[in-house]
Design a protein around this motif. Structure first.
Motif, mmCIF file in Angstrom:
data_model
loop_
_atom_site.group_PDB
_atom_site.id
_atom_site.type_symbol
_atom_site.label_atom_id
_atom_site.label_comp_id
_atom_site.label_asym_id
_atom_site.label_seq_id
_atom_site.Cartn_x
_atom_site.Cartn_y
_atom_site.Cartn_z
ATOM 1 N N SER A 181 0.845 -1.191 0.000
ATOM 2 C CA SER A 181 0.000 0.000 0.000
ATOM 3 C C SER A 181 0.882 1.243 0.000
ATOM 4 N N LEU B 248 -3.662 3.877 -1.753
ATOM 5 C CA LEU B 248 -3.706 2.919 -2.854
ATOM 6 C C LEU B 248 -3.239 1.560 -2.346
ATOM 7 N N ARG C 218 -2.651 -2.736 -3.176
ATOM 8 C CA ARG C 218 -2.475 -3.753 -4.208
ATOM 9 C C ARG C 218 -3.670 -4.715 -4.232
ATOM 10 N N ASP C 219 -4.139 -5.078 -3.036
ATOM 11 C CA ASP C 219 -5.239 -6.033 -2.885
ATOM 12 C C ASP C 219 -6.399 -5.320 -2.205
ATOM 13 N N ARG C 220 -7.520 -5.174 -2.889
ATOM 14 C CA ARG C 220 -8.639 -4.407 -2.352
ATOM 15 C C ARG C 220 -9.188 -4.994 -1.058
ATOM 16 N N THR C 221 -8.937 -6.275 -0.799
ATOM 17 C CA THR C 221 -9.439 -6.867 0.446
ATOM 18 C C THR C 221 -8.753 -6.258 1.668
ATOM 19 N N LEU D 239 -8.726 -3.279 2.365
ATOM 20 C CA LEU D 239 -9.599 -2.218 2.854
ATOM 21 C C LEU D 239 -10.615 -2.731 3.868
ATOM 22 N N GLU D 240 -10.743 -4.044 3.966
ATOM 23 C CA GLU D 240 -11.674 -4.610 4.939
ATOM 24 C C GLU D 240 -11.267 -4.274 6.372
ATOM 25 N N GLN E 61 -18.980 4.167 -0.419
ATOM 26 C CA GLN E 61 -17.636 4.672 -0.137
ATOM 27 C C GLN E 61 -17.245 4.533 1.328
ATOM 28 N N LYS F 274 -14.495 2.215 2.208
ATOM 29 C CA LYS F 274 -13.136 2.518 1.754
ATOM 30 C C LYS F 274 -12.500 3.656 2.537
#
Length: 226
Positions: free
Chosen positions: A20, A39, A41-44, A46-47, A69, A72
Motif C-alpha cells: 500500500s 492505494l 495492491r489487494d482491495r481486500t 480495505l476490509e 464509499q 473505503k
C-alpha cells in the motif's frame, strides 16, 4: 508528483513492491487541500477499516455489491475531494503535471546551488525534491589578530533565525517556513508555485540576508551600549 514526472520518476523505484502507498495530491499534484488517497495492491486490505452499521452500510447491501464509499474510508460524510483531481487530470493531463513538478525540482536545485555557494547561509542537505532546509549563519568579522573572524555560534544562529522568520513575517514581504534539524532551528522553502522564478526566490534570500544583518547589527549596538 514523481508518479507522473518525466525525468525523476526513477526516485520511486521499488514502491511497486509495496502492499500500500499513500499519495498527497495536495502537494506535488498542485491540488487545493484536501486531496489524498490510499492505494492498495489487494482491495481486500480495505476490509480492515470496514464496519457495518444498519443505518449506514448494512452488511446485506455489501453482499449485494451495492457501492458504498464508507467501506473505503474511516470518514463517512465527506466532500467530493476527488473531483478537483479528476478535473485537473482531464484538463491538463498527467504529462503536464509531471512537467510542472520537474520544473519545481529544477528550481530547488538551482536555489540550493545559490545557497551552497553563499558564505552567509548553510544548507542542511542538498535538495532532493522541491524542499530546501537552510539557515542564515554568517561569519562575524574580527577586530584584529587577537580577535579573528568567527562563525556565529549554534545558539546564536538559533536565536537569529527565529528572529528572522518573525521579522520577515511581520514585514508582510514574505512568509518563510521553519523546521528543526538535530534540535537546531532552520528556515525552509517548499517550492511548488509554478509561477515562481529563480529571481523571485533570490529576492527572498536577499530579504533574509538583509533582515539577519540588521538584527545582528542591532544586537551588537545594544551590547556595546549596555
Amino acid at each position: 508528483g514523481l508518479m507522473v514526472s518525466n525525468r525523476y520518476r526513477h526516485l520511486l523505484d521499488g514502491t511497486r513492491l509495496a502492499d500500500s502507498v499513500t499519495v498527497d495530491f495536495h502537494k506535488t499534484f498542485f491540488q487545493p487541500v484536501s486531496s489524498s488517497a490510499l492505494l492498495v495492491r489487494d482491495r481486500t486490505m480495505l476490509e480492515h477499516v470496514t464496519y457495518y452499521a444498519d443505518y449506514l452500510n448494512p452488511e446485506s447491501a455489501a453482499l449485494a455489491e451495492v457501492p458504498n464509499q464508507v467501506d473505503k474510508s474511516i470518514q463517512t460524510t465527506r466532500r467530493f475531494d476527488a473531483l478537483k483531481l479528476w478535473m485537473t487530470l482531464r484538463i491538463m493531463g498527467a504529462d503536464a503535471i509531471g512537467a510542472l513538478f520537474d520544473e519545481a525540482i529544477d528550481l530547488a536545485t538551482r536555489v540550493g546551488s545559490l545557497l551552497a555557494a553563499d558564505d552567509d547561509f548553510e544548507l542542511a542537505a542538498d535538495p532532493q525534491l522541491s524542499t530546501l532546509v537552510f539557515r542564515y549563519r554568517p561569519r562575524i568579522p574580527g577586530s584584529g589578530p587577537a580577535n579573528p573572524a568567527r562563525m556565529l555560534s549554534e545558539d546564536a544562529a538559533d536565536t537569529l533565525n527565529l528572529a528572522i522568520r518573525a521579522a520577515v513575517f511581520a514585514s508582510g514581504e514574505a512568509v518563510v517556513a521553519g523546521t528543526k534539524v538535530a534540535g537546531r532551528h532552520y528556515l525552509k522553502f517548499t517550492l511548488l508555485n509554478a509561477e515562481a522564478s529563480l529571481g523571485d526566490i533570490s529576492d527572498i534570500i536577499g530579504l533574509l540576508r538583509r533582515t539577519g544583518a540588521q538584527l545582528l547589527a542591532s544586537t551588537a549596538t545594544a551590547e556595546a551600549t549596555a
